[in-house]
Design an enzyme around this catalytic site. Sequence first.
Site, PDB file in Angstrom:
ATOM      1  CB  CYS A   1      12.809  24.264 104.532  1.00 48.30           C
ATOM      2  SG  CYS A   1      12.758  24.810 102.847  1.00 48.30           S
TER       3      CYS A   1
ATOM      4  CB  THR B   1       6.752  34.862 103.556  1.00 45.69           C
ATOM      5  OG1 THR B   1       7.053  33.507 103.902  1.00 45.69           O
ATOM      6  CG2 THR B   1       6.266  34.919 102.128  1.00 45.69           C
TER       7      THR B   1
ATOM      8  CG  ASN C   1      12.848  28.046  95.534  1.00 41.68           C
ATOM      9  OD1 ASN C   1      12.496  27.186  96.334  1.00 41.68           O
ATOM     10  ND2 ASN C   1      13.138  29.281  95.906  1.00 41.68           N
TER      11      ASN C   1
ATOM     12  N   GLY D   1       3.872  40.701 100.056  1.00 38.50           N
ATOM     13  CA  GLY D   1       3.146  41.828  99.469  1.00 38.50           C
ATOM     14  C   GLY D   1       3.642  43.183  99.961  1.00 38.50           C
TER      15      GLY D   1
HETATM   16  C1  LIG Z   1       1.780  31.762  97.503  1.00 35.97           C
HETATM   17  C2  LIG Z   1       3.259  31.888  97.724  1.00 35.97           C
HETATM   18  C3  LIG Z   1       4.078  30.772  97.562  1.00 35.97           C
HETATM   19  C4  LIG Z   1       5.470  30.876  97.769  1.00 35.97           C
HETATM   20  N1  LIG Z   1       6.266  29.777  97.581  1.00 35.97           N
HETATM   21  C5  LIG Z   1       7.616  29.884  97.738  1.00 35.97           C
HETATM   22  C6  LIG Z   1       8.470  28.763  97.487  1.00 35.97           C
HETATM   23  O1  LIG Z   1       8.004  27.676  97.112  1.00 35.97           O
HETATM   24  N2  LIG Z   1       9.805  28.928  97.685  1.00 35.97           N
HETATM   25  C7  LIG Z   1      10.350  30.133  98.085  1.00 35.97           C
HETATM   26  O2  LIG Z   1      11.580  30.228  98.241  1.00 35.97           O
HETATM   27  N3  LIG Z   1       9.560  31.217  98.284  1.00 35.97           N
HETATM   28  C8  LIG Z   1       8.219  31.116  98.130  1.00 35.97           C
HETATM   29  N4  LIG Z   1       7.419  32.215  98.341  1.00 35.97           N
HETATM   30  C9  LIG Z   1       8.039  33.492  98.757  1.00 35.97           C
HETATM   31  C10 LIG Z   1       8.213  34.445  97.567  1.00 35.97           C
HETATM   32  O3  LIG Z   1       9.050  33.896  96.583  1.00 35.97           O
HETATM   33  C11 LIG Z   1       8.774  35.795  98.048  1.00 35.97           C
HETATM   34  O4  LIG Z   1      10.038  35.593  98.646  1.00 35.97           O
HETATM   35  C12 LIG Z   1       7.879  36.492  99.051  1.00 35.97           C
HETATM   36  O5  LIG Z   1       6.520  36.300  98.735  1.00 35.97           O
HETATM   37  C13 LIG Z   1       8.149  38.001  99.164  1.00 35.97           C
HETATM   38  O6  LIG Z   1       7.972  38.642  97.920  1.00 35.97           O
HETATM   39  P1  LIG Z   1       6.588  39.357  97.476  1.00 35.97           P
HETATM   40  O7  LIG Z   1       6.181  40.254  98.607  1.00 35.97           O
HETATM   41  O8  LIG Z   1       6.913  40.109  96.230  1.00 35.97           O
HETATM   42  O9  LIG Z   1       5.606  38.265  97.247  1.00 35.97           O
HETATM   43  C14 LIG Z   1       6.037  32.131  98.147  1.00 35.97           C
HETATM   44  C15 LIG Z   1       5.197  33.241  98.293  1.00 35.97           C
HETATM   45  C16 LIG Z   1       3.833  33.142  98.085  1.00 35.97           C
HETATM   46  C17 LIG Z   1       2.968  34.369  98.254  1.00 35.97           C
END
Ligand SMILES: Cc1cc2nc3c(=O)[nH]c(=O)nc-3n(C[C@H](O)[C@H](O)[C@H](O)COP(=O)(O)O)c2cc1C
Length: 307
Positions: free
Chosen positions: A134, A197, A103, A221
């Site tokens: 970003c 997110t 990524n 989440g």
């Molecule tokens: C602690 C944390 C760090 C994350 N870091 C990145 C990242 O570096 N790059 C990215 O594209 N998404 C990042 N995300 C987003 C996740 O990859 C994902 O798209 C998002 O959390 C939704 O999925 P989930 O509800 O299953 O966590 C991050 C999410 C969390 C919770």
Amino acid sequence: MNLSIQLAPSHQQGLILDNPVMTASGTFGYGTEYSHLFDIQKLGAIVCKGTTVEPREGNPQPRLAETAGGLLNSIGLQNIGVNAVIEEKAPIWASWRVPVIVNIAGETVDEYAQLASRLDGVAGISGLEVNISCPNMKAGGAEFGADPDSAAEVITTVKKATSLPILVKLTPNTSDIGKVAVAVSEAGADAISLINTLRGMAIDITQRRPLLGNISGGLSGPAIKPVALYMVYEVAGAVDLPIIGCGGISTANDAIEFIMAGASAIQVGTASFTNPRAPLDVLEGIEKFMEEEGVEDIRELIRIARR
Ligand SMILES: Cc1cc2nc3c(=O)[nH]c(=O)nc-3n(C[C@H](O)[C@H](O)[C@H](O)COP(=O)(O)O)c2cc1C
């Protein structure tokens, strides 16, 4: 039963996954952190932490806050930088059976191009996932992915700089995610992952100030699952590319909903923090569902709720 998926059908190399279960960036480190907990080689693919040109320390603490059914984070892309990924992580990945996708995140279009060209041809890397959530520093800090034109500019540039398959990770923080999906598809994306997110915040009422050091953060989440599911459904109607669904998936049933809405693969994110085996549990649950329902090929389920 066949669970294999082609994530980059128009790409000369292609990107075949043994099964549709991936890990979400930023929630599974570099894969190595989880390899002693379960057999991560059984997964479809691993997506590593967001990688930038230079190492980053991230945002000020506190950077995590629990919410009802969700998690707010403002990690701020803390990572080891692209050189260390190439020198320290890729050689380990090269010995793995499971494909690893890197990524990438930039503050300018040029940074995305630098990352893509540095990672091109590195053994152990099977594809790029371009995080366009970003802030675009040259355009006053709006997310690249909030606007179809700036999203397309990033992907056109990345495509010129790499021969690897390109997954584009969309942000939900935009007024029309379908238009952004069409723009990145026309710019040469091989697949689209969504969602990143949702922007949110929390306030510490005793301290009388925002709970996160960065004021706002990204919500993930179970709380975001219905939003993510609908966006996958919407994007599946707008483009003809493979879609990777993500957002609040913690069980096989969640994953199957995303697949039926139009996803060819799914990513497990925040769920890994409470259950590190969650990606494997999701995979085993999908297999069980297929067995019970007499589904021989996972592709029979993709987009089925759209008909
Ligand atoms: C602690 C944390 C760090 C994350 N870091 C990145 C990242 O570096 N790059 C990215 O594209 N998404 C990042 N995300 C987003 C996740 O990859 C994902 O798209 C998002 O959390 C939704 O999925 P989930 O509800 O299953 O966590 C991050 C999410 C969390 C919770």
